[in-house]
Design a protein around this motif. Structure first.
Motif, PDB file in Angstrom:
ATOM      1  N   PRO A 108      58.451  14.035 -46.437  1.00 42.80           N
ATOM      2  CA  PRO A 108      58.378  15.043 -45.403  1.00 42.80           C
ATOM      3  C   PRO A 108      59.180  16.233 -45.864  1.00 42.80           C
ATOM      4  CG  PRO A 108      59.675  13.332 -44.716  1.00 42.80           C
ATOM      5  CD  PRO A 108      58.972  12.727 -46.108  1.00 42.80           C
ATOM      6  N   VAL A 109      58.586  17.331 -45.490  1.00 44.05           N
ATOM      7  CA  VAL A 109      59.498  18.749 -45.649  1.00 44.05           C
ATOM      8  C   VAL A 109      60.809  18.533 -44.917  1.00 44.05           C
ATOM      9  CG1 VAL A 109      59.370  21.405 -45.829  1.00 44.05           C
ATOM     10  CG2 VAL A 109      57.225  19.770 -46.209  1.00 44.05           C
ATOM     11  N   ARG A 110      61.655  19.122 -45.323  1.00 46.58           N
ATOM     12  CA  ARG A 110      62.912  19.062 -44.539  1.00 46.58           C
ATOM     13  C   ARG A 110      62.917  20.258 -43.600  1.00 46.58           C
ATOM     14  NH1 ARG A 110      67.902  21.575 -46.297  1.00 46.58           N
ATOM     15  NH2 ARG A 110      69.477  21.254 -44.521  1.00 46.58           N
ATOM     16  N   GLU A 111      63.415  19.834 -42.471  1.00 47.73           N
ATOM     17  CA  GLU A 111      63.385  20.962 -41.368  1.00 47.73           C
ATOM     18  C   GLU A 111      64.303  22.100 -41.770  1.00 47.73           C
ATOM     19  OE1 GLU A 111      62.707  20.832 -36.669  1.00 47.73           O
ATOM     20  OE2 GLU A 111      64.186  19.525 -37.451  1.00 47.73           O
ATOM     21  N   SER A 112      63.926  23.415 -41.287  1.00 43.98           N
ATOM     22  CA  SER A 112      65.060  24.435 -41.535  1.00 43.98           C
ATOM     23  C   SER A 112      66.344  24.403 -40.336  1.00 43.98           C
ATOM     24  CB  SER A 112      64.470  25.712 -41.392  1.00 43.98           C
ATOM     25  OG  SER A 112      64.117  25.970 -40.024  1.00 43.98           O
ATOM     26  N   THR A 113      67.288  24.791 -40.852  1.00 46.68           N
ATOM     27  CA  THR A 113      68.459  24.716 -39.772  1.00 46.68           C
ATOM     28  C   THR A 113      68.142  25.466 -38.522  1.00 46.68           C
ATOM     29  OG1 THR A 113      69.826  24.849 -41.647  1.00 46.68           O
ATOM     30  CG2 THR A 113      70.811  25.116 -39.559  1.00 46.68           C
ATOM     31  N   LEU A 114      67.481  26.589 -38.658  1.00 42.97           N
ATOM     32  CA  LEU A 114      66.967  27.373 -37.374  1.00 42.97           C
ATOM     33  C   LEU A 114      66.011  26.509 -36.504  1.00 42.97           C
ATOM     34  CD1 LEU A 114      67.354  30.204 -35.876  1.00 42.97           C
ATOM     35  CD2 LEU A 114      65.421  30.769 -37.314  1.00 42.97           C
ATOM     36  N   MET A 115      65.166  26.010 -37.071  1.00 40.57           N
ATOM     37  CA  MET A 115      64.629  25.065 -36.305  1.00 40.57           C
ATOM     38  C   MET A 115      65.275  23.880 -35.583  1.00 40.57           C
ATOM     39  SD  MET A 115      61.338  26.211 -36.301  1.00 40.57           S
ATOM     40  CE  MET A 115      60.075  24.757 -35.951  1.00 40.57           C
ATOM     41  N   ALA A 116      66.088  23.295 -36.189  1.00 40.13           N
ATOM     42  CA  ALA A 116      66.845  22.118 -35.686  1.00 40.13           C
ATOM     43  C   ALA A 116      67.517  22.668 -34.395  1.00 40.13           C
ATOM     44  CB  ALA A 116      67.560  21.658 -36.658  1.00 40.13           C
ATOM     45  N   LEU A 117      68.360  24.110 -34.639  1.00 46.18           N
ATOM     46  CA  LEU A 117      69.140  24.601 -33.558  1.00 46.18           C
ATOM     47  C   LEU A 117      68.291  25.031 -32.416  1.00 46.18           C
ATOM     48  CD1 LEU A 117      71.983  25.729 -32.690  1.00 46.18           C
ATOM     49  CD2 LEU A 117      71.360  27.935 -33.960  1.00 46.18           C
ATOM     50  N   GLY A 118      66.889  25.516 -32.694  1.00 50.64           N
ATOM     51  CA  GLY A 118      66.040  25.625 -31.415  1.00 50.64           C
ATOM     52  C   GLY A 118      65.725  24.690 -30.725  1.00 50.64           C
ATOM     53  N   ARG A 119      65.681  23.464 -31.426  1.00 47.87           N
ATOM     54  CA  ARG A 119      65.275  22.308 -30.749  1.00 47.87           C
ATOM     55  C   ARG A 119      66.399  21.791 -29.928  1.00 47.87           C
ATOM     56  NH1 ARG A 119      63.498  19.328 -34.827  1.00 47.87           N
ATOM     57  NH2 ARG A 119      65.465  18.135 -34.927  1.00 47.87           N
TER      58      ARG A 119
ATOM     59  N   ALA B  97      68.965  23.700 -28.663  1.00 48.31           N
ATOM     60  CA  ALA B  97      69.289  24.585 -27.625  1.00 48.31           C
ATOM     61  C   ALA B  97      68.111  24.673 -26.580  1.00 48.31           C
ATOM     62  CB  ALA B  97      69.287  26.092 -28.188  1.00 48.31           C
ATOM     63  N   PHE B  98      66.939  24.413 -26.949  1.00 50.31           N
ATOM     64  CA  PHE B  98      65.680  24.400 -26.032  1.00 50.31           C
ATOM     65  C   PHE B  98      64.996  23.187 -26.128  1.00 50.31           C
ATOM     66  CE2 PHE B  98      66.103  28.707 -27.328  1.00 50.31           C
ATOM     67  CZ  PHE B  98      66.658  29.407 -26.046  1.00 50.31           C
ATOM     68  N   PRO B  99      65.385  21.948 -25.470  1.00 49.65           N
ATOM     69  CA  PRO B  99      64.989  20.796 -25.821  1.00 49.65           C
ATOM     70  C   PRO B  99      63.507  20.815 -24.930  1.00 49.65           C
ATOM     71  CG  PRO B  99      66.630  20.601 -24.172  1.00 49.65           C
ATOM     72  CD  PRO B  99      66.478  21.887 -24.562  1.00 49.65           C
ATOM     73  N   PRO B 100      62.422  20.085 -25.394  1.00 49.54           N
ATOM     74  CA  PRO B 100      61.423  20.045 -24.543  1.00 49.54           C
ATOM     75  C   PRO B 100      61.383  19.356 -23.219  1.00 49.54           C
ATOM     76  CG  PRO B 100      61.402  17.996 -26.245  1.00 49.54           C
ATOM     77  CD  PRO B 100      62.629  18.957 -26.249  1.00 49.54           C
ATOM     78  N   ALA B 101      60.590  20.026 -22.075  1.00 45.33           N
ATOM     79  CA  ALA B 101      60.672  19.593 -20.840  1.00 45.33           C
ATOM     80  C   ALA B 101      60.103  18.268 -20.749  1.00 45.33           C
ATOM     81  CB  ALA B 101      59.749  20.780 -19.993  1.00 45.33           C
ATOM     82  N   PRO B 102      60.730  17.628 -19.763  1.00 46.27           N
ATOM     83  CA  PRO B 102      60.113  16.266 -19.526  1.00 46.27           C
ATOM     84  C   PRO B 102      58.680  16.198 -18.737  1.00 46.27           C
ATOM     85  CG  PRO B 102      61.608  16.709 -17.633  1.00 46.27           C
ATOM     86  CD  PRO B 102      61.792  17.743 -18.750  1.00 46.27           C
TER      87      PRO B 102
END
Length: 174
Positions: A58-69, A71-76
């Protein structure tokens, strides 16, 4: 006289419509055309199919994507009331959009309706408001597609074959 006939000929050989002598088949037997079986030594008892790689790493996720996830978690997921409210909003928006579209591009319909009604306060009010609305939209050119389709319809309606009587004159103006 009976229908039963003797089905055997001379020497007890049955009488058939086709010859009974069957020569050997030109096709080889099926077992000769099959490939040979794998030797039993090909099987490795210690091998496990789950050890084999099935997909690339798997491609390593960027730091910005991890921070965005973070900061803005998916809604229930929505419950039944949330789904109903979402559907109601979608339906309302669709109806409003369709009404505005018809109000702009088919503005002459209320005017035509008011001309068909008996004289009265409602029909005269609708007629005056519709005339003003159609006049304003005509300056923008929103009536041109409707007029073009109407003209094409009347041209097709008035078309005649050679030798056919001419079309009756139009009583309404496009």
């Amino acid at each position: 006289m009976t229908d039963d006939r003797d089905r055997t000929g001379e020497g007890g050989v049955p009488l058939e419509p086709f010859p009974v002598h069957r020569p050997e088949s030109p096709f080889p037997p099926l077992y000769e055309s099959l490939p040979p079986r794998d030797p039993p030594s090909d099987w490795i008892q210690s091998a496990d199919a789950h050890d084999l790689p099935t997909a690339p790493e798997p491609v390593r996720e960027s730091t910005l994507m991890a921070l965005g996830r973070f900061a803005f978690p998916p809604a229930p997921p929505l419950d039944d009331e949330g789904v109903a409210a979402r559907d109601m909003r979608w339906t309302s928006r669709t109806l409003v959009f369709a009404s505005l579209f018809l109000l702009v591009f088919n503005a002459v319909s209320p005017l035509n309706w008011s001309h068909q009604q008996a004289p009265g306060w409602v029909s005269e009010t609708v007629e005056k408001v519709s005339e003003a609305w159609v006049g304003q939209l005509a300056q923008l050119g929103t009536d041109l597609p409707r007029q073009g389709l109407r003209e094409a319809w009347f041209e097709a309606k008035d078309a005649r074959f050679p030798g056919q009587a001419p079309a009756p004159p139009r009583t309404d103006t496009p």
